[in-house]
Design a protein around this motif. Structure first.
Motif, PDB file in Angstrom:
ATOM      1  N   UNK A 170      -7.343   4.606   3.661  1.00 25.88           N
ATOM      2  CA  UNK A 170      -8.459   5.416   3.185  1.00 25.88           C
ATOM      3  C   UNK A 170      -9.305   4.694   2.141  1.00 25.88           C
ATOM      4  N   UNK A 171      -8.814   3.545   1.649  1.00 27.90           N
ATOM      5  CA  UNK A 171      -9.566   2.814   0.625  1.00 27.90           C
ATOM      6  C   UNK A 171     -10.014   1.434   1.085  1.00 27.90           C
ATOM      7  N   UNK A 201       8.541   8.372   9.476  1.00 30.21           N
ATOM      8  CA  UNK A 201       7.092   8.552   9.314  1.00 30.21           C
ATOM      9  C   UNK A 201       6.382   7.332   9.902  1.00 30.21           C
ATOM     10  N   UNK A 202       6.030   7.410  11.171  1.00 28.43           N
ATOM     11  CA  UNK A 202       5.520   6.246  11.903  1.00 28.43           C
ATOM     12  C   UNK A 202       4.157   6.482  12.533  1.00 28.43           C
ATOM     13  N   UNK A 203       3.454   7.530  12.138  1.00 29.66           N
ATOM     14  CA  UNK A 203       2.181   7.839  12.799  1.00 29.66           C
ATOM     15  C   UNK A 203       1.162   6.710  12.650  1.00 29.66           C
ATOM     16  N   UNK A 210       0.851  -1.187   0.000  1.00 29.20           N
ATOM     17  CA  UNK A 210       0.000   0.000   0.000  1.00 29.20           C
ATOM     18  C   UNK A 210       0.888   1.239   0.000  1.00 29.20           C
ATOM     19  N   UNK A 211       0.722   2.085  -1.008  1.00 32.78           N
ATOM     20  CA  UNK A 211       1.606   3.232  -1.188  1.00 32.78           C
ATOM     21  C   UNK A 211       0.800   4.513  -1.342  1.00 32.78           C
ATOM     22  N   UNK A 223      -3.780   4.777   7.473  1.00 32.22           N
ATOM     23  CA  UNK A 223      -4.018   5.622   8.636  1.00 32.22           C
ATOM     24  C   UNK A 223      -3.561   4.979   9.937  1.00 32.22           C
ATOM     25  N   UNK A 224      -3.750   3.638  10.039  1.00 32.17           N
ATOM     26  CA  UNK A 224      -3.472   2.993  11.325  1.00 32.17           C
ATOM     27  C   UNK A 224      -3.201   1.512  11.136  1.00 32.17           C
ATOM     28  N   UNK A 225      -2.368   0.979  12.027  1.00 31.83           N
ATOM     29  CA  UNK A 225      -2.159  -0.462  12.160  1.00 31.83           C
ATOM     30  C   UNK A 225      -2.525  -0.817  13.595  1.00 31.83           C
ATOM     31  N   UNK A 226      -3.451  -1.766  13.753  1.00 33.38           N
ATOM     32  CA  UNK A 226      -3.938  -2.140  15.081  1.00 33.38           C
ATOM     33  C   UNK A 226      -3.839  -3.649  15.284  1.00 33.38           C
ATOM     34  N   UNK A 227      -3.783  -4.074  16.538  1.00 29.17           N
ATOM     35  CA  UNK A 227      -3.895  -5.485  16.852  1.00 29.17           C
ATOM     36  C   UNK A 227      -5.358  -5.895  16.723  1.00 29.17           C
TER      37      UNK A 227
END
Length: 353
Positions: free
Chosen positions: A116-117, A289-291, A33-34, A102-106
């Motif tokens: 966003x897609x 860039x780790x947000x 994903x880019x 936007x996010x990586x979660x467990x």
């Protein structure tokens, strides 16, 4: 709808493509994903005159030598973009451009990647977002008072944009030296180059090939318990690429120590004297860039994620690739990231199988 894959790679620049190459060889189901709408990673955003430090055959990703660029010993950024686009196509890498994560979660036994897609549930994630999207600006007194133009390295394109102006370039690294030289050689720009300490030029015959060899020798020495050679830092900070040498030898790189503050119309020096300026170009580096990893709660007090090699200490299903030496020797370079990507994918494969 949530898609299910073995691995999600976040970032489709050189590090993401190197990871994709090795994931393909392992036969894993993955997607890349880019955020950029087109191939080429950060290279498509570089200034016009930028060239690599190394010849093409020493600037290649795994499996595919970079072809030489006619008339150039050191390829320019446009040639790198073409190479990366061809690499992506040649290995049929599943890159989804224009997709911002936007996010990586467990999520139970998986990691949930939210973009966003859409959403992806993955057994492992490789974060390869680099640093270009997170430029660093120092908290210099008066920065908000200056009424001229301020921009970071990421926004610089060509010297003609500053014709007839007084420009201050801040930063003693390669970007600062190259942009100061680019402006000085143009001839219609008055340039002052400001650095925290006197610039240290590498010997003129040192390029990326030598730097990689020196860094590799240092790593080998440390692994074998021998004394630290000092690596690249022992040689200098700035690669004397041809434009930098030309400007330096012509006496065009006028260097001054760091100013004390910005004023409305320019800069104030430590002795309280002042100089007018139309523009300040901040060549002051970047941060990772780790947000998108914030929901995992892995970042320490200094903003880095603790890693063992590329693997996140607090989340073994996550690997960080290409952010600099803390995630692998020379992993932020074209020639260096392949080795680190291979090891990261080897660990991912072992985890999944």
């Amino acid at each position: 709808m949530t898609q299910h894959v073995d691995v999600v790679v976040v970032g489709g620049g050189q590090a993401g493509l190197a990871a994709g190459y090795h994931l393909r060889r392992q036969g894993l189901d993955f997607t890349i994903l880019d955020a950029d709408p087109a191939p080429g990673g950060s290279w498509q955003h570089m200034w016009d005159s930028l060239h690599l430090f190394s010849p093409a055959d020493h600037s290649s990703l795994p499996g595919r030598l970079m072809p030489t660029q006619p008339g150039e010993v050191y390829p320019d950024a446009g040639h790198v973009v073409e190479y990366l686009a061809d690499y992506e196509k040649r290995y049929d890498l599943p890159v989804q451009h224009g997709t911002c994560v936007d996010a990586v979660r467990r999520d139970g036994g998986r990691l949930l990647v939210e973009a966003d897609s859409g959403r992806w549930r993955a057994r492992a994630v490789v974060s390869a977002t680099g640093t270009w999207s997170r430029p660093f600006l120092p908290a210099v007194p008066g920065r908000d008072d200056f009424t001229g133009r301020q921009l970071h390295t990421v926004s610089y394109r060509r010297p003609a944009d500053f014709a007839g102006q007084y420009v201050v370039v801040v930063g003693g690294g390669n970007s600062g030296a190259q942009i100061a030289a680019d402006l000085a050689l143009y001839g219609d720009v008055t340039v002052t180059w400001v650095t925290q300490r006197p610039p240290r030029f590498l010997p003129d015959d040192v390029d990326g090939r030598v730097l990689f060899d020196v860094a590799t020798a240092r790593r080998r020495a440390l692994e074998e318990g021998r004394s630290d050679t000092g690596g690249v830092a022992s040689l200098g900070d700035i690669v004397a690429v041809p434009p930098v040498r030309a400007a330096r030898d012509a006496g065009l790189l006028r260097v001054r120590p760091m100013f004390s503050r910005l004023t409305a119309t320019g800069i104030q020096w430590p002795d309280d004297s002042r100089s007018d300026a139309d523009a300040i170009i901040w060549c002051t580096g970047f941060r990772p860039a780790l947000s998108h990893l914030a929901p995992l709660g892995l970042r320490g007090s200094r903003g880095h994620v603790a890693t063992a090699g590329t693997q996140a200490v607090g989340e073994p299903r996550l690997h960080l690739l290409g952010y600099g030496d803390w995630t692998g020797l020379a992993s932020a370079t074209l020639v260096g990231v392949g080795r680190t990507a291979r090891e990261a994918v080897r660990q991912v494969t072992g985890l999944l199988r």
